[in-house]
Design an enzyme around this catalytic site. Structure first.
Site, PDB file in Angstrom:
ATOM      1  CG  HIS A 259      -2.075   0.792   1.456  1.00 42.01           C
ATOM      2  ND1 HIS A 259      -2.026   2.220   1.470  1.00 42.01           N
ATOM      3  CD2 HIS A 259      -3.496   0.212   0.640  1.00 42.01           C
ATOM      4  CE1 HIS A 259      -3.102   2.707   1.142  1.00 42.01           C
ATOM      5  NE2 HIS A 259      -4.001   1.754   0.386  1.00 42.01           N
ATOM      6  CG  ASP A 310      -8.555  -3.906  -3.097  1.00 49.73           C
ATOM      7  OD1 ASP A 310      -9.849  -3.599  -3.033  1.00 49.73           O
ATOM      8  OD2 ASP A 310      -7.548  -2.879  -3.416  1.00 49.73           O
TER       9      ASP A 310
HETATM   10  N1  COA Z   1       4.484  -7.588  -4.714  1.00 49.80           N
HETATM   11  C1  COA Z   1       5.492  -7.759  -4.446  1.00 49.80           C
HETATM   12  N2  COA Z   1       6.549  -6.231  -4.511  1.00 49.80           N
HETATM   13  C2  COA Z   1       5.631  -5.794  -3.889  1.00 49.80           C
HETATM   14  C3  COA Z   1       4.192  -5.679  -3.770  1.00 49.80           C
HETATM   15  C4  COA Z   1       3.621  -6.732  -3.842  1.00 49.80           C
HETATM   16  N3  COA Z   1       2.182  -6.669  -4.209  1.00 49.80           N
HETATM   17  N4  COA Z   1       3.822  -3.939  -3.739  1.00 49.80           N
HETATM   18  C5  COA Z   1       4.490  -3.427  -3.336  1.00 49.80           C
HETATM   19  N5  COA Z   1       6.116  -4.184  -3.484  1.00 49.80           N
HETATM   20  C6  COA Z   1       6.925  -4.198  -3.375  1.00 49.80           C
HETATM   21  C7  COA Z   1       7.676  -3.253  -5.041  1.00 49.80           C
HETATM   22  O1  COA Z   1       7.859  -3.749  -6.045  1.00 49.80           O
HETATM   23  C8  COA Z   1       8.635  -2.245  -3.857  1.00 49.80           C
HETATM   24  O2  COA Z   1      10.128  -2.861  -4.205  1.00 49.80           O
HETATM   25  P1  COA Z   1      11.962  -2.626  -4.820  1.00 49.80           P
HETATM   26  O3  COA Z   1      12.038  -1.742  -3.200  1.00 49.80           O
HETATM   27  O4  COA Z   1      12.580  -4.031  -4.989  1.00 49.80           O
HETATM   28  O5  COA Z   1      11.799  -1.499  -5.686  1.00 49.80           O
HETATM   29  C9  COA Z   1       8.681  -2.067  -2.621  1.00 49.80           C
HETATM   30  O6  COA Z   1       8.068  -3.032  -2.203  1.00 49.80           O
HETATM   31  C10 COA Z   1       8.106  -0.716  -2.209  1.00 49.80           C
HETATM   32  O7  COA Z   1       6.289  -1.098  -3.069  1.00 49.80           O
HETATM   33  P2  COA Z   1       6.487   0.668  -3.284  1.00 49.80           P
HETATM   34  O8  COA Z   1       6.426   0.925  -4.871  1.00 49.80           O
HETATM   35  O9  COA Z   1       7.338   1.479  -2.747  1.00 49.80           O
HETATM   36  O10 COA Z   1       4.947   0.840  -3.408  1.00 49.80           O
HETATM   37  P3  COA Z   1       4.044   2.189  -3.968  1.00 49.80           P
HETATM   38  O11 COA Z   1       3.473   1.993  -2.507  1.00 49.80           O
HETATM   39  O12 COA Z   1       4.775   2.364  -5.471  1.00 49.80           O
HETATM   40  O13 COA Z   1       2.827   0.978  -4.753  1.00 49.80           O
HETATM   41  C11 COA Z   1       0.692  -0.454  -4.908  1.00 49.80           C
HETATM   42  C12 COA Z   1       1.424   0.453  -4.164  1.00 49.80           C
HETATM   43  C13 COA Z   1      -0.164  -0.293  -4.065  1.00 49.80           C
HETATM   44  C14 COA Z   1       0.174   0.260  -5.856  1.00 49.80           C
HETATM   45  C15 COA Z   1       1.686  -1.704  -4.477  1.00 49.80           C
HETATM   46  O14 COA Z   1       1.831  -2.399  -3.771  1.00 49.80           O
HETATM   47  C16 COA Z   1       1.227  -2.837  -5.551  1.00 49.80           C
HETATM   48  O15 COA Z   1       1.643  -2.766  -6.839  1.00 49.80           O
HETATM   49  N6  COA Z   1       0.652  -3.954  -5.000  1.00 49.80           N
HETATM   50  C17 COA Z   1      -0.212  -4.624  -5.950  1.00 49.80           C
HETATM   51  C18 COA Z   1      -1.830  -3.934  -6.399  1.00 49.80           C
HETATM   52  C19 COA Z   1      -2.844  -4.198  -5.083  1.00 49.80           C
HETATM   53  O16 COA Z   1      -2.797  -4.723  -4.568  1.00 49.80           O
HETATM   54  N7  COA Z   1      -3.147  -2.900  -4.949  1.00 49.80           N
HETATM   55  C20 COA Z   1      -4.284  -2.470  -4.398  1.00 49.80           C
HETATM   56  C21 COA Z   1      -3.949  -1.317  -3.224  1.00 49.80           C
HETATM   57  S1  COA Z   1      -4.965  -0.687  -1.944  1.00 49.80           S
END
Ligand code: COA
Length: 371
Positions: A259, A310
């Site tokens: 998140h 979710d």
């Molecule tokens: N699966 C695997 N790795 C994940 C992940 C996931 N669901 N969510 C975050 N990470 C990893 C990222 O790849 C990143 O890795 P890195 O540091 O090696 O590059 C790290 O965790 C930090 O995440 P970050 O990219 O800073 O998070 P964000 O704030 O940009 O993205 C989301 C947030 C929600 C977009 C992201 O967590 C995601 O795509 N989740 C899956 C989709 C989802 O469930 N969406 C609903 C949100 S309520």
């Protein structure tokens, strides 16, 4: 000027509507913790009123608001005709988005963006979202559209219109809690989209249509459907650990995890975890709940990433009998109240949203003179 990718941590406005308190893993709606709203069995109608009007309704206000919602559980006839004419392969979120855009054409006050008219439009849309979803579902199943039951509350009526049966009280309670928890969530992608559209002084239907387009994405609201597909893909408890190991090896995103704001856990996931287990026990099929718990543990062995809203809502809605591709439209049935409140707040703010970008393309190219 520094570039802030994805506008992470950028504060673009003030809001009185909701606050994700990441330090305390709490979500606040106009001063109330969602923990208390869920534990106190607040109805979606009460919470939608709180979010829209800024305070919990008195008995009289609640009765008026519920009466307005019930009175607006209807669609213009041409929209039913359009739903009946859709091709088979359509995507429900696209149908909902288009239907809302169409509804704008049946609103004689569409161009009136004053607050009282926008509140009336918001109430209508809150009432109409479930009608669109349920009518679409019944029609694609080749069944009669079920008329809403004015005696049923919002959550119960959604289940009734989908299935044509008086819903089980436990399913109703789970759906109501889900709607309560999803009503608003500060400056998420779709809400920011709605506010951006509203900042240009466009009407509520335009802002909501844009918000629906955003919510559809799997990184946002579409993650609940993607989570259920992930559980179905894994297929069996014995395959969870291997699947998660491979996902990390191949850098595959695990849907329903992570998140932007909550880095130590999503407060909504705690309640949805309990509800998913309860609904799984009720239907006597805990498999997908058990698999969800195992996925959570396996992910944590790799990295500190927690389930978001979710993740457990996927198995919970599956047990309640919601078709998978209606999970995100159900999310929208709750969030329409939050979007509307934000559109109104943005109208009051009256500042056009217009950030800058850094141009890194070519310069000085010469267009050949006309011959
Ligand atoms: N699966 C695997 N790795 C994940 C992940 C996931 N669901 N969510 C975050 N990470 C990893 C990222 O790849 C990143 O890795 P890195 O540091 O090696 O590059 C790290 O965790 C930090 O995440 P970050 O990219 O800073 O998070 P964000 O704030 O940009 O993205 C989301 C947030 C929600 C977009 C992201 O967590 C995601 O795509 N989740 C899956 C989709 C989802 O469930 N969406 C609903 C949100 S309520």
């Amino acid at each position: 000027m520094p570039i802030v990718k994805g506008l992470a941590d950028v504060v673009f406005t003030q809001t009185e509507i909701s606050h994700p308190d990441s330090d305390n893993s709490n979500l606040i709606y106009r001063g109330y913790s969602i923990d208390d709203l869920v534990k106190g069995n607040a109805s979606f109608e009460e919470v939608a009123h709180l979010i829209l009007y800024g305070h919990l309704p008195s008995e009289q206000e609640l009765s008026t608001f519920v009466g307005q919602l019930v009175a607006n559980r209807t669609l213009p006839e041409p929209i039913y005709a359009w739903l009946k004419a859709l091709p088979e392969h359509v995507v429900p979120m696209t149908v909902l988005r288009t239907a809302v855009s169409m509804l704008a054409n049946y609103d004689p006050l569409i161009e009136d963006i004053t607050i009282p008219t926008t509140l009336r439009k918001a109430t209508r849309l809150i009432a109409q979202f479930p009608i669109i979803c349920a009518a679409f579902q019944r029609i694609r199943d080749g069944q009669e559209v079920i008329a809403p039951d004015p005696k049923l509350g919002h959550a119960a009526n959604i289940l009734y219109m989908l299935n044509g049966k008086t819903p089980d009280p436990d399913f109703t309670r789970a759906m109501n809690a889900y709607l309560v928890m999803l009503t608003d969530h500060s400056m998420n992608n779709s809400t920011f989209t709605a506010r951006t559209v509203a900042s240009a002084q466009a009407d509520l239907h335009s802002a909501v249509t844009a918000a629906l387009a955003s919510l559809k994405g799997p990184l946002h609201g579409g993650a609940n459907e993607a989570t259920m597909k992930l559980l179905l893909e894994i297929g069996d408890e014995s395959k969870v650990d291997g699947w998660v190991d491979r996902a990390f090896e191949t850098k595959r995103l695990i849907m329903g995890f992570g998140h932007r704001i909550y880095k130590h856990g999503d407060p909504r996931a705690r309640h949805l975890n309990l509800l998913a287990e309860e609904m799984g026990r009720k239907v006597g099929a805990l498999k997908y709940y058990t698999m969800s718990r195992m996925v959570e543990q396996a992910v944590l062995r790799h990295r500190e990433i927690y389930p978001n809203v979710d993740f457990y809502s996927a198995s919970m809605m599956y047990y309640v009998g919601i078709p998978i591709d209606l999970f995100t439209p159900m999310f929208a049935c709750a969030r329409i109240a939050g979007w509307s409140a934000h559109v109104i707040e943005q109208y009051k703010d009256a500042a056009l949203v217009r950030p800058k970008s850094e141009y890194i393309g070519p310069r000085g190219l010469v267009f050949p003179p006309a011959p």
